[in-house]
Design an enzyme around this catalytic site. Structure first.
Site, mmCIF file in Angstrom:
data_model
loop_
_atom_site.group_PDB
_atom_site.id
_atom_site.type_symbol
_atom_site.label_atom_id
_atom_site.label_comp_id
_atom_site.label_asym_id
_atom_site.label_seq_id
_atom_site.Cartn_x
_atom_site.Cartn_y
_atom_site.Cartn_z
ATOM 1 N N TYR A 122 0.863 -1.500 -0.036
ATOM 2 C CA TYR A 122 0.470 -0.094 -0.316
ATOM 3 C C TYR A 122 0.722 0.847 0.696
ATOM 4 O O TYR A 122 2.004 1.148 0.521
ATOM 5 C CB TYR A 122 -1.295 -0.210 0.816
ATOM 6 N N CYS A 123 0.686 2.167 -0.251
ATOM 7 C CA CYS A 123 0.865 3.667 -0.570
ATOM 8 C C CYS A 123 -0.378 4.653 -0.308
ATOM 9 O O CYS A 123 -1.670 4.442 -0.038
ATOM 10 C CB CYS A 123 1.686 3.795 -1.384
ATOM 11 N N THR A 124 0.011 5.667 -0.681
ATOM 12 C CA THR A 124 -0.995 7.082 -0.257
ATOM 13 C C THR A 124 -1.857 7.129 -1.451
ATOM 14 O O THR A 124 -2.946 7.261 -0.973
ATOM 15 C CB THR A 124 -0.489 8.302 -0.331
ATOM 16 N N ILE A 166 -4.271 4.070 0.370
ATOM 17 C CA ILE A 166 -4.455 5.156 1.890
ATOM 18 C C ILE A 166 -5.608 5.705 1.739
ATOM 19 O O ILE A 166 -6.481 5.664 2.324
ATOM 20 C CB ILE A 166 -3.598 5.487 3.115
#
Length: 470
Positions: free
Chosen positions: A330-332, A360
């Site tokens: 996952y990332c932003t 996210i």
């Protein structure tokens, strides 16, 4: 780093003898295959330069000799053996200094916009893709409630400079600020403005022939506005997210399987329910350390890296960590996972690689009180947005719970600092004691000096590429 193992042309003219020898590590660094090529080049050039500096300039005719340590050497092989045997430590130190200089220069080149070629292209009428705003009052576009948009789109862009010009004109027309990166592989942007302006921006994007594949939900929205950015920056780059690997070598098309927020939530729930007995799945945060420090998923692996361009080398040095594992990334907003998962999959060590679709941002829209706790770091002047009240980080000075970043107040230092109200009130506003001491000697005029550095002496204690263990 870029896949091309040829150094930039400017590097070949560097004067190796001018580099400092102070404070450099003696051991040879552990490097990925790509960086090893650069390191070996630096070592060969450093050795050759060192030998050349010992050449005797008083020789007559075509004869050559070298003077070193009070001795004269007539044959190249003899001076080479002498330098290799007697000056190994100096060569090692100079090599590492040269190597660091090369890395910094390559990172700088990757972050700078590309200029259009001198060859003239056919003019394109970008006004066709600029919305008509004559029916809307200027106050509606410039004043009122606002948003910040975060989006990306991978697609084939034949002429990125045309898209760049259109984006600049579009944002200026709608009084938007922010950053937009354009490349042959697509576009990546975050812009802020009024709700009216950002709505028009989304419609203009989706009406362009290249970006009709985008859906409304591809634009992540949060409260904000044009004030969240100091200006507008639009440019053409090699990559729309700077991972440092040629998109033609590692393409977003190799990315992992996308999971909707609901699917990702169930996967994390199953992982957490197994507790410490789960050793076949890794929940991987592929953001930078200062992002994961203030917010992350429970029981994630958060690499202690400072830039996403370090991620490929992190993977290379931790391959055994990922061997035969299922990885949930996952990332932003999702874009770093596109390239990051593709790079991880290219190593052919993982059992499965999945990524959180929409990042996210989209997960918190669906699960504000889910398994992600703390703040979400954003790359604008807000620094963070929140959906829950958890504070998972602490003040750098007193250790009390705190997650509100501010820039180090020392001239030229761009480190982010977690310093609580009480500590800031006591004047502790720098990123480390060294900077704090420097800051006390600054004059008031330094506050207007542009900030140039992202590194600081306090970053020396953090390994560039950490080796992790579960």
């Amino acid at each position: 780093m870029a896949s091309d193992d040829r150094p930039c042309t400017e590097f070949t003219d560097l004067d190796v003898d001018t580099f400092t020898l102070h404070g450099l590590k003696q051991e040879k660094p552990q490097l990925s295959a790509t960086l090893r090529k650069y390191y070996n080049f630096c070592k060969r050039r450093t050795f050759a330069t060192y030998v050349a500096s010992k050449r005797d300039g008083h020789n007559e005719g075509n004869t050559s000799s070298w003077c070193c340590c009070g001795q004269t050497f007539k044959e190249p092989s003899s001076i080479h053996k002498h330098v290799a045997r007697m000056h190994e430590a100096e060569i090692q130190q100079l090599t590492e200094s040269t190597f660091e200089c090369l890395l910094s220069q390559l990172e700088k080149e990757a972050s700078e916009p590309q200029q259009p070629s001198a060859q003239e292209a056919e003019p394109v009428d970008i006004s066709l893709w600029i919305p008509n705003t004559s029916h809307i009052l200027d106050d509606q576009i410039q004043k009122g409630p606002g948003n910040v948009l975060l989006y990306y789109c991978y697609c084939q862009v034949e002429d990125p400079h045309v898209i760049c010009a259109w984006q600049k004109a579009l944002c200026e027309k709608l009084h938007l600020t922010g950053k937009v990166r354009v490349a042959t592989e697509g576009v990546n942007g975050t812009v802020g403005g009024t709700t009216v302006a950002t709505d028009m921006y989304i419609k203009a994007m989706r009406s362009h022939p290249l970006f009709t594949i985008m859906e409304e939900e591809d634009f992540k929205t949060s409260d904000g506005g044009a004030e969240c950015f100091s200006d507008l920056k639009v440019g053409v780059y090699k990559e729309i997210v700077p991972m440092g690997v040629d998109p033609d070598v590692i393409s977003y098309q190799l990315a992992g399987i996308h999971l909707e927020p609901e699917e990702f939530h169930r996967e994390v729930e199953a992982l957490l329910s197994r507790g410490n007995s789960c050793n076949d799945t890794i929940l991987l945060d592929c953001r930078n350390f200062y992002e994961s420090k203030i917010g992350q998923f429970s029981q994630c692996l958060a690499p202690n890296i400072r830039k996403f361009s370090y991620f490929p080398d992190y993977v290379d040095q931790n391959l055994e960590l990922f061997r035969d594992k299922k990885v949930l990334m996952y990332c932003t907003g999702g874009i770093r996972c596109e390239r990051g998962s593709a790079y991880l999959r290219s190593k052919d060590v993982c059992k499965e690689v999945y990524q959180l679709k929409g990042g996210i941002h989209k997960y918190l829209e669906r699960f504000p009180e889910g398994f992600y706790r703390g703040k979400l770091f954003v790359f604008d002047e807000r620094y963070a947005i929140s959906s829950n009240n958890d504070v998972i980080s602490e003040c750098r000075y007193c250790g009390s719970p705190w997650d509100q970043y501010q820039l180090c107040t020392t001239q030229f230092c761009c480190q982010l600092v977690l310093s609580c109200r009480d500590c800031r009130g006591d004047g502790r506003t720098a990123c480390c004691p060294t900077c704090q001491t420097k800051g006390q000697g600054q004059g008031k005029e330094s506050s207007t000096t542009p900030q140039l550095k992202e590194e600081c002496e306090c970053t020396d204690g953090r390994p560039r590429i950490p080796q992790d263990a579960l």
